[in-house]
Motif scaffolding. Structure first.
Motif, mmCIF file in Angstrom:
data_model
loop_
_atom_site.group_PDB
_atom_site.id
_atom_site.type_symbol
_atom_site.label_atom_id
_atom_site.label_comp_id
_atom_site.label_asym_id
_atom_site.label_seq_id
_atom_site.Cartn_x
_atom_site.Cartn_y
_atom_site.Cartn_z
ATOM 1 N N ASP A 64 5.382 -22.797 51.808
ATOM 2 C CA ASP A 64 5.735 -22.704 53.230
ATOM 3 C C ASP A 64 5.351 -21.353 53.811
ATOM 4 O OD1 ASP A 64 6.868 -25.280 53.444
ATOM 5 O OD2 ASP A 64 8.770 -24.571 52.644
ATOM 6 N N ILE A 65 5.497 -20.285 53.019
ATOM 7 C CA ILE A 65 5.199 -18.941 53.506
ATOM 8 C C ILE A 65 3.723 -18.810 53.852
ATOM 9 C CG2 ILE A 65 5.246 -16.480 52.917
ATOM 10 C CD1 ILE A 65 8.008 -17.781 53.271
ATOM 11 N N PHE A 66 2.855 -19.493 53.108
ATOM 12 C CA PHE A 66 1.422 -19.391 53.358
ATOM 13 C C PHE A 66 0.935 -20.423 54.362
ATOM 14 C CE2 PHE A 66 2.111 -17.281 49.340
ATOM 15 C CZ PHE A 66 1.381 -16.121 49.506
ATOM 16 N N ARG A 67 1.585 -21.561 54.423
ATOM 17 C CA ARG A 67 1.182 -22.565 55.405
ATOM 18 C C ARG A 67 1.696 -22.232 56.798
ATOM 19 N NH1 ARG A 67 2.656 -26.847 51.070
ATOM 20 N NH2 ARG A 67 0.634 -27.317 50.143
ATOM 21 N N TYR A 68 2.787 -21.509 56.870
ATOM 22 C CA TYR A 68 3.389 -21.103 58.144
ATOM 23 C C TYR A 68 3.625 -19.595 58.083
ATOM 24 C CZ TYR A 68 4.337 -26.100 57.770
ATOM 25 O OH TYR A 68 4.211 -27.450 57.584
ATOM 26 N N PRO A 69 2.559 -18.789 58.210
ATOM 27 C CA PRO A 69 2.643 -17.376 57.838
ATOM 28 C C PRO A 69 3.423 -16.469 58.782
ATOM 29 C CG PRO A 69 0.455 -17.894 58.683
ATOM 30 C CD PRO A 69 1.188 -19.182 58.572
ATOM 31 N N GLY A 70 3.520 -16.791 60.051
ATOM 32 C CA GLY A 70 4.244 -15.938 60.988
ATOM 33 C C GLY A 70 5.685 -16.383 61.157
ATOM 34 N N ILE A 71 6.510 -15.506 61.723
ATOM 35 C CA ILE A 71 7.925 -15.816 61.914
ATOM 36 C C ILE A 71 8.111 -17.033 62.802
ATOM 37 C CG2 ILE A 71 10.027 -14.986 63.067
ATOM 38 C CD1 ILE A 71 9.456 -12.233 61.868
ATOM 39 N N ALA A 72 7.368 -17.117 63.895
ATOM 40 C CA ALA A 72 7.529 -18.253 64.812
ATOM 41 C C ALA A 72 7.148 -19.569 64.140
ATOM 42 C CB ALA A 72 6.689 -18.037 66.066
ATOM 43 N N ALA A 73 6.013 -19.574 63.431
ATOM 44 C CA ALA A 73 5.582 -20.794 62.742
ATOM 45 C C ALA A 73 6.553 -21.163 61.628
ATOM 46 C CB ALA A 73 4.176 -20.600 62.169
ATOM 47 N N LEU A 74 7.024 -20.164 60.899
ATOM 48 C CA LEU A 74 7.964 -20.429 59.811
ATOM 49 C C LEU A 74 9.289 -20.949 60.353
ATOM 50 C CD1 LEU A 74 8.295 -20.296 56.754
ATOM 51 C CD2 LEU A 74 9.070 -17.930 57.006
ATOM 52 N N ALA A 75 9.697 -20.449 61.507
ATOM 53 C CA ALA A 75 10.933 -20.922 62.126
ATOM 54 C C ALA A 75 10.840 -22.400 62.484
ATOM 55 C CB ALA A 75 11.256 -20.082 63.364
ATOM 56 N N SER A 76 9.659 -22.834 62.944
ATOM 57 C CA SER A 76 9.468 -24.256 63.249
ATOM 58 C C SER A 76 9.583 -25.104 61.988
ATOM 59 C CB SER A 76 8.106 -24.476 63.905
ATOM 60 O OG SER A 76 8.037 -23.837 65.158
ATOM 61 N N ARG A 77 9.037 -24.576 60.892
ATOM 62 C CA ARG A 77 9.137 -25.283 59.619
ATOM 63 C C ARG A 77 10.592 -25.375 59.167
ATOM 64 N NH1 ARG A 77 8.012 -29.241 56.299
ATOM 65 N NH2 ARG A 77 7.922 -28.647 54.094
ATOM 66 N N ILE A 78 11.313 -24.280 59.293
ATOM 67 C CA ILE A 78 12.728 -24.255 58.914
ATOM 68 C C ILE A 78 13.511 -25.265 59.743
ATOM 69 C CG2 ILE A 78 14.823 -22.836 58.975
ATOM 70 C CD1 ILE A 78 12.921 -20.421 58.343
ATOM 71 N N ALA A 79 13.207 -25.335 61.045
ATOM 72 C CA ALA A 79 13.901 -26.288 61.913
ATOM 73 C C ALA A 79 13.635 -27.723 61.484
ATOM 74 C CB ALA A 79 13.461 -26.076 63.362
ATOM 75 N N ALA A 80 12.381 -27.993 61.070
ATOM 76 C CA ALA A 80 12.043 -29.344 60.605
ATOM 77 C C ALA A 80 12.815 -29.685 59.339
ATOM 78 C CB ALA A 80 10.545 -29.466 60.372
ATOM 79 N N LEU A 81 12.901 -28.724 58.420
ATOM 80 C CA LEU A 81 13.645 -28.951 57.176
ATOM 81 C C LEU A 81 15.129 -29.145 57.457
ATOM 82 C CD1 LEU A 81 11.963 -26.322 54.824
ATOM 83 C CD2 LEU A 81 11.696 -28.801 54.727
#
Length: 202
Positions: A64-81
């Motif tokens: 996840d850290i490499f597929r969603y490298p920035g804070i904003a992108a990672l936050a979207s991933r976290i929200a999906a999870l």
């Protein structure tokens, strides 16, 4: 919690954690830049992942850290999870981390030893440049032998569309492991880099 609310909460949490670790004001943390470019190391990123997992009831993977490298992108991933509310299971897709999938050169596939992983190789991946495809196979238990591990990892790479030849980057405290791994991958692997200074007694 709605997905939008979860994303907002995740951005606040990640930004606050990054600011503390970097010694910056929260407003000075760029949420669109990769974490490594902000100056965060692998240990700090792992600590952030653990904090997020605990507070958001999710289970981020190194991929996840490499597929969603920035804070904003990672936050979207976290929200999906968080919206799924289902436990993450270990699978091949999560074990293969595309640290840099693009580029026209022969791919390098990293095979970290015990205690290693994609996060510990992020600086190397960055230094290799945009033209060098770079993947990491996260360690997994369950295999009874090096041969079985090699066969499982070759299937994993094949399923991801990496048919070879590739360069293997491996290391092991025992030294002999990367060389034996390569022996079981030839001719799929074009080369190997690893600590081969010590070999078991024959």
């Amino acid at each position: 919690m709605r997905r939008g609310d979860a994303a907002g909460r995740a951005i606040v949490l990640l930004t606050r954690e990054a600011a503390v670790k970097l010694g910056l004001a929260v407003g000075d943390v760029a949420t669109d830049r990769p974490l490594i470019e902000l100056g965060l190391g692998s240990v700090e990123i792992m600590e952030m992942m653990q904090r997020v997992d605990a507070e958001m009831s999710v289970a981020l993977s190194p991929a996840d850290i490499f597929r969603y490298p920035g804070i904003a992108a990672l936050a979207s991933r976290i929200a999906a999870l968080a919206a799924e509310r289902e436990p993450r299971t270990e699978n091949g897709g999560e074990r293969l981390v595309p640290m840099r999938a693009g580029g026209g050169r022969e791919p390098i596939v990293a095979l970290p030893g015990a205690g290693g992983g994609a996060l510990s190789l992020q600086l190397l991946g960055s230094e290799l440049g945009d033209s060098q495809p770079f993947y990491c196979v996260e360690p997994a238990g369950g295999a009874a032998s090096v041969e079985e591990t090699a066969a499982a990892n070759i299937r994993l790479l094949g399923d991801a569309g990496l048919q070879g030849p590739c360069r293997l980057l491996g290391y092991s405290n025992g030294g002999w492991w990367p060389m034996k791994w390569r022996a079981n991958c030839w001719p799929w692997a074009a080369g190997v880099v690893g600590d081969s200074a010590r070999h078991p007694a024959s």
